[in-house]
Design an enzyme around this catalytic site. Structure first.
Site, PDB file in Angstrom:
ATOM      1  N   CYS A 184      22.597  -7.301  19.118  1.00 20.77           N
ATOM      2  CA  CYS A 184      23.963  -7.521  19.589  1.00 20.77           C
ATOM      3  C   CYS A 184      25.069  -6.917  18.735  1.00 20.77           C
ATOM      4  O   CYS A 184      25.787  -6.008  19.168  1.00 20.77           O
ATOM      5  CB  CYS A 184      24.178  -9.020  19.743  1.00 20.77           C
ATOM      6  N   HIS A 241      31.776 -10.880  17.407  1.00 20.90           N
ATOM      7  CA  HIS A 241      30.525 -10.485  16.768  1.00 20.90           C
ATOM      8  C   HIS A 241      30.623  -9.311  15.805  1.00 20.90           C
ATOM      9  O   HIS A 241      29.625  -8.668  15.493  1.00 20.90           O
ATOM     10  CB  HIS A 241      29.475 -10.173  17.849  1.00 20.90           C
TER      11      HIS A 241
END
Lengths: 488, 488
Positions: free
Chosen positions: B44, B107
């Protein structure tokens, strides 16, 4: 349109990553896509016999008892074939005035009593067996190609397939034959049933010169592209003749992609487990499209559990006929599904030879027996599940699970990789339900005499009718009937 | 629209057998489907950093050197994040007057210097890390949810996720936020960039009450249905506001489906090998759809090799901006592909941490290193390739093939199951070509300082900005920096 071992994942509409089937994808967009449609067997002949009789192979004789749970088909030395007692779809359609033609592979036995023109078809252009070869015409004759009652030549002699390049114009011949038949029927205003059973996607895979090298997928993809193009031409032909709204067209395949032949000669089963010869989803779940402009709402998607045997019942229904009442029919009439979007509750039975291997009801599938193939065959490099190995599921010994079936939820787990816990309530409920369905199924099950037990070199296509005119009769060896060997 | 670990095979348009994504399928039918589109990493954070910088993780610092070929991301105790020296897409778009909003998962680091509003975004509603938890707020704090500069609550406390039922209304919150932002921008006639980075398909998977139990696929499918419904609402909103012809929309995902979480919490990679964490196709090939009514011809299908980094260059191009010239950009402008159907020759580099594992050029993919995960992790039940095992390919030790790479033809063999013969001419030709591409690639490659090496419990989200107002500040433990452990 009945394909030979095309897999569920081979069409763009079913997610093939090269997306090279614009005509079939268009057919789906104009018609209805069946996502849960099954063959009647993981092998060719039994599946074809089931389609034309509407009955499971165990009922119509297309199975073997030579060994437990063995697939069997109709190679050249097979003695059996479709019994006279079976009523085939074309025989019934005749009563409603239909002219019936089969183009391509028959595969229901090649001895004279099994000839398709003895079983309801009016015309035939194609072969009785697979296009394997070339043979030497001594140990084994080349497969004949028939025009109606008589042979008109043999594969590799008069109908070329170049095993080096993969070139053959057979699909073009079969296409032209289909277009001509449709034109003729339209001109004479005769209702017709055309069984277009082509086999370019069956090893040895072939394509015409104009399609060779055109696919990202290699020769197999070239064959798929040619079939896609041909289906497009047939549908457009129906439209141009103005009969598309009177013509119901269904596209499907006889068993899953033969992963044993992949990647050069075999297709894709998409997300499903294993392939041809197995009763995992990859062996029996098929691409399927219904097309009937003006009747089927465009872009439909159905989760109806369907089988090739339903095409028997559905075709009778379209012709205004009733299925025979003197025998058990396994197919159901799909018209309420196709025209009104209904869902009919019914299970799918996965047979391998004489054994009920698995049953699907709703989204649950219970395996009562598992087997991919034997260790012995596997050691020879024969692998029906290449790159796939699910512990306790893709077994190389015949594993019985009748007391505690392996259960999968095909919605959450289409790849049959995560068996449900035996201890769960969900397992208990689903297996109980399926057990009842099996009891009902078995209560009315009368297995036929198995047709695929005996082989004899004398029955091969040595001297098919018409061979004299062509100078193509061959001398048969002496009769030597044996139990056929079915390793899988 | 940037999904979290949705797999290539999760949409109806890509062949998912439940076919439950009518809105995304419609988006594809109105736009262009990319069948050969890749993430920049099988994990990710690196993939997200690459999307926003247009650069490979090795160049923007989103990798680790703690071990060879290890994936790394941004958990709560990560010390690093996006370096100030990196130019992010929203920073550049600002110069053209764009208002930039991120909704959902950032993120790219959660410490103050990494805050998205310091890196070009004007607004934020979402979280800096994955929605794991619930935590005890002693050993580990619950993940904060930010509104712009300040936290507005924490997951599991103020933003509920019921791990028993899977219920959470987060996607609805994110949807409403997107619709409101779009309305506001349309009303003020301001150009905008919306990065809708939702994560309902990332374990722990969740869906709103109205979607729970609606999918054949279980909870994961419920989440997909809700996302599908939400994308449909966003596209219709653009149409209703009359700005759909001025708004370019792209849908894709950050890495392949996490098969380790399947079947309950993980999706499908269709016909591809393995999943998240691996550099096989299942780990990095993504569903991808471009939509721009009036500009993109409806129903387009592209085999352009694309990556998430191309969205950086393409977005700049759409805004009339040039990519920065002082650094290497890995993305390319896809507009000629999307608008004129061109195919741009370019390779795909598959990195895992600091190692170039594989390269794709055309239909050939060469593996220079193979590794699924270690025997040790595998023994604990961690499996990135459940049910799949290709001898010599899905290896559990890091296998070097730099002298004789494993070569696959992804057209004939999308599942990476049949390596080409080393002795074939086809092998020689393809590997020679790919070797040259690697030389060129390496000649200009300057790895950044790795950002994902150091972890420290003191940097977790103990006291995010705004915690005082909410009474949600927690006491941080003492700093204890360590090398992060990246087992894969």
């Amino acid at each position: 349109v009945f394909l030979s071992q095309m897999g569920w994942g081979d069409l763009g509409a079913f997610g093939e990553p090269s997306k090279e089937t614009p005509n079939l994808d268009q057919m789906a967009a104009e018609g209805m896509l069946f996502l849960d449609f099954y063959s009647a067997s993981p092998l060719c002949s039994p599946s074809r016999a089931a389609l034309l009789t509407g009955r499971l192979p165990l009922r119509n004789g297309f199975y073997t008892t030579n060994g437990h749970a063995r697939n069997a088909y109709t190679p050249q030395d097979i003695v059996g074939g479709i019994p006279d007692s079976e009523l085939l779809l074309p025989e019934l359609l005749k009563k409603a005035g239909y002219t019936n033609k089969i183009i391509g592979k028959w595969h229901l036995g090649h001895r004279s009593q099994f000839h398709p023109l003895r079983h309801g078809f009016d015309e035939w252009f194609g072969s009785p067996n697979c296009h394997f070869g070339p043979y030497d015409n001594r140990e084994r004759p080349n497969i004949p190609v028939y025009r109606d009652w008589d042979m008109t030549g043999r594969y590799y002699e008069d109908f070329k397939i170049d095993l080096e390049t993969g070139e053959s114009n057979l699909t073009q011949l079969y296409l032209q034959e289909a277009l001509d038949f449709i034109s003729k029927q339209q001109a004479s205003q005769q209702p017709f049933f055309l069984y277009w059973a082509i086999d370019a996607t069956h090893a040895p895979v072939y394509a015409s010169k104009q399609f060779l090298g055109t696919s990202q997928r290699g020769l197999y993809g070239d064959a798929v592209r040619e079939i896609d193009d041909s289906v497009g031409k047939i549908l457009r032909h129906l439209q141009q003749l103005g009969i598309s709204e009177n013509t119901f067209v269904f596209f499907t395949s006889d068993n899953g992609a033969a992963l044993i032949s992949a990647p050069k000669q075999g297709g894709s089963n998409g997300p499903f487990l294993c392939g041809k010869q197995t009763t995992f989803e990859g062996g029996m779940r098929e691409p399927a499209i219904a097309w009937w402009p003006g009747h089927i709402p465009a872009g439909g998607v159905s989760h109806q559990l369907g089988t090739v045997m339903d095409l028997f019942s559905t075709s009778l229904s379209l012709a205004g006929l009733q299925p025979p009442s003197d025998r058990q029919i396994d197919g159901i009439d799909l018209l309420p599904v196709i025209l009104q979007g209904k869902l009919i509750d019914r299970p799918i039975f996965y047979y391998r030879g004489n054994e009920l291997m698995a049953v699907r009801a709703g989204l649950y599938k219970a395996h009562y027996w598992t087997w991919s193939n034997s260790w012995e065959e596997h050691g020879k490099g024969i692998d029906f599940c290449p790159g796939q190995s699910v512990a306790g599921v893709t077994t190389h010994t015949q594993e019985e699970h009748t007391h505690l079936p392996l259960l999968f939820h095909l919605g959450r787990d289409p790849g049959e990789k995560y068996p449900l816990s035996f201890a769960s309530e969900e397992y208990q409920r689903a297996v109980e339900n399926i057990s009842e369905l099996i009891q009902q199924h078995r209560a009315s099950l009368l297995p036929a005499q198995p047709q695929l037990n005996v082989c004899d070199q004398a029955v091969m296509n040595w001297s098919p009718p018409g061979c004299e005119k062509l100078g193509k009769c061959l001398k048969a060896p002496e009769s030597d009937p044996k139990k056929c060997s079915w390793p899988h």
